[in-house]
Scaffold this motif. Structure first.
Motif, short mmCIF file in Angstrom:
data_model
loop_
_atom_site.label_atom_id
_atom_site.label_comp_id
_atom_site.label_asym_id
_atom_site.label_seq_id
_atom_site.Cartn_x
_atom_site.Cartn_y
_atom_site.Cartn_z
N HIS A 1 0.83 -1.20 0.00
CA HIS A 1 0.00 0.00 0.00
C HIS A 1 0.87 1.25 0.00
N ALA A 2 1.95 1.23 0.74
CA ALA A 2 2.86 2.37 0.79
C ALA A 2 3.41 2.67 -0.61
N LYS A 3 3.79 1.62 -1.32
CA LYS A 3 4.31 1.79 -2.68
C LYS A 3 3.24 2.36 -3.60
N GLU A 4 2.01 1.83 -3.48
CA GLU A 4 0.90 2.33 -4.29
C GLU A 4 0.65 3.81 -4.03
N LEU A 5 0.70 4.21 -2.76
CA LEU A 5 0.51 5.61 -2.41
C LEU A 5 1.58 6.48 -3.07
N ARG A 6 2.82 6.04 -2.94
CA ARG A 6 3.93 6.80 -3.53
C ARG A 6 3.77 6.93 -5.03
N MET A 7 3.42 5.83 -5.67
CA MET A 7 3.27 5.85 -7.12
C MET A 7 2.07 6.71 -7.54
N ASP A 8 0.99 6.67 -6.77
CA ASP A 8 -0.17 7.52 -7.04
C ASP A 8 0.21 8.99 -6.97
N LEU B 1 7.76 6.34 9.91
CA LEU B 1 7.66 6.37 8.45
C LEU B 1 6.22 6.11 8.00
N GLU B 2 5.55 5.20 8.68
CA GLU B 2 4.15 4.94 8.37
C GLU B 2 3.32 6.21 8.55
N ASN B 3 3.55 6.92 9.65
CA ASN B 3 2.83 8.17 9.90
C ASN B 3 3.15 9.22 8.84
N ALA B 4 4.40 9.25 8.40
CA ALA B 4 4.80 10.20 7.36
C ALA B 4 4.08 9.89 6.04
N TYR B 5 3.96 8.61 5.71
CA TYR B 5 3.21 8.22 4.51
C TYR B 5 1.76 8.67 4.62
N ARG B 6 1.18 8.49 5.79
CA ARG B 6 -0.22 8.88 5.99
C ARG B 6 -0.39 10.40 5.83
N ARG B 7 0.56 11.18 6.37
CA ARG B 7 0.49 12.63 6.20
C ARG B 7 0.61 13.01 4.73
N ALA B 8 1.54 12.36 4.04
CA ALA B 8 1.73 12.62 2.61
C ALA B 8 0.46 12.27 1.84
N GLU B 9 -0.20 11.17 2.23
CA GLU B 9 -1.43 10.76 1.57
C GLU B 9 -2.52 11.82 1.76
N ARG B 10 -2.64 12.34 2.98
CA ARG B 10 -3.65 13.37 3.24
C ARG B 10 -3.36 14.64 2.43
N LEU B 11 -2.09 15.02 2.35
CA LEU B 11 -1.72 16.20 1.55
C LEU B 11 -2.03 15.97 0.08
N PHE B 12 -1.73 14.78 -0.42
CA PHE B 12 -2.00 14.44 -1.81
C PHE B 12 -3.50 14.49 -2.08
N ALA C 1 -5.72 16.22 -0.46
CA ALA C 1 -6.15 17.62 -0.40
C ALA C 1 -5.79 18.34 -1.71
N LYS C 2 -4.63 18.03 -2.27
CA LYS C 2 -4.21 18.64 -3.52
C LYS C 2 -5.16 18.23 -4.65
N ILE C 3 -5.50 16.96 -4.71
CA ILE C 3 -6.42 16.47 -5.74
C ILE C 3 -7.78 17.16 -5.59
N GLN C 4 -8.27 17.27 -4.36
CA GLN C 4 -9.56 17.92 -4.12
C GLN C 4 -9.52 19.38 -4.55
N LEU C 5 -8.44 20.07 -4.24
CA LEU C 5 -8.30 21.47 -4.62
C LEU C 5 -8.29 21.61 -6.15
N MET C 6 -7.54 20.73 -6.82
CA MET C 6 -7.50 20.77 -8.28
C MET C 6 -8.90 20.55 -8.86
N TYR C 7 -9.63 19.62 -8.30
CA TYR C 7 -11.00 19.33 -8.75
C TYR C 7 -11.88 20.56 -8.53
#
Length: 84
Positions: A14-21, A53-64, A66-72
């Protein structure tokens, strides 16, 4: 018998999928999270586990997200802006 509903941590897959997304390389994500690419690689392959690191991935996911929502939202406003 009651099952223990222990929450599972973020899996390497899942972490890899998040990064690639997010469109990031391991090196780029490592730079954003203050880690090196080998830390990211080991985490994604399940060799090491790191709550930080898991928490950092989760924060990055939330930021990502939010960015997608803003773009939409901006895209949806675009016709209104053109009409003015």
């Amino acid at each position: 018998m009651k099952k223990n509903k222990r929450s599972r941590g973020l899996t390497g897959k899942h972490a890899k999928e998040l990064r690639m997304d997010m469109g990031l390389t391991q090196k780029e994500l490592g730079q954003l999270l203050g880690r090196n690419a080998s830390n990211i690689s080991r985490f994604e392959r399940g060799i090491t586990q790191s709550k930080a690191l898991e928490n950092a991935y989760r924060r990055a996911e939330r930021l990502f997200d939010a960015k997608i929502q803003l773009m939409y939202d901006l895209k949806m406003l675009e016709p209104e802006v053109r009409e003015r």
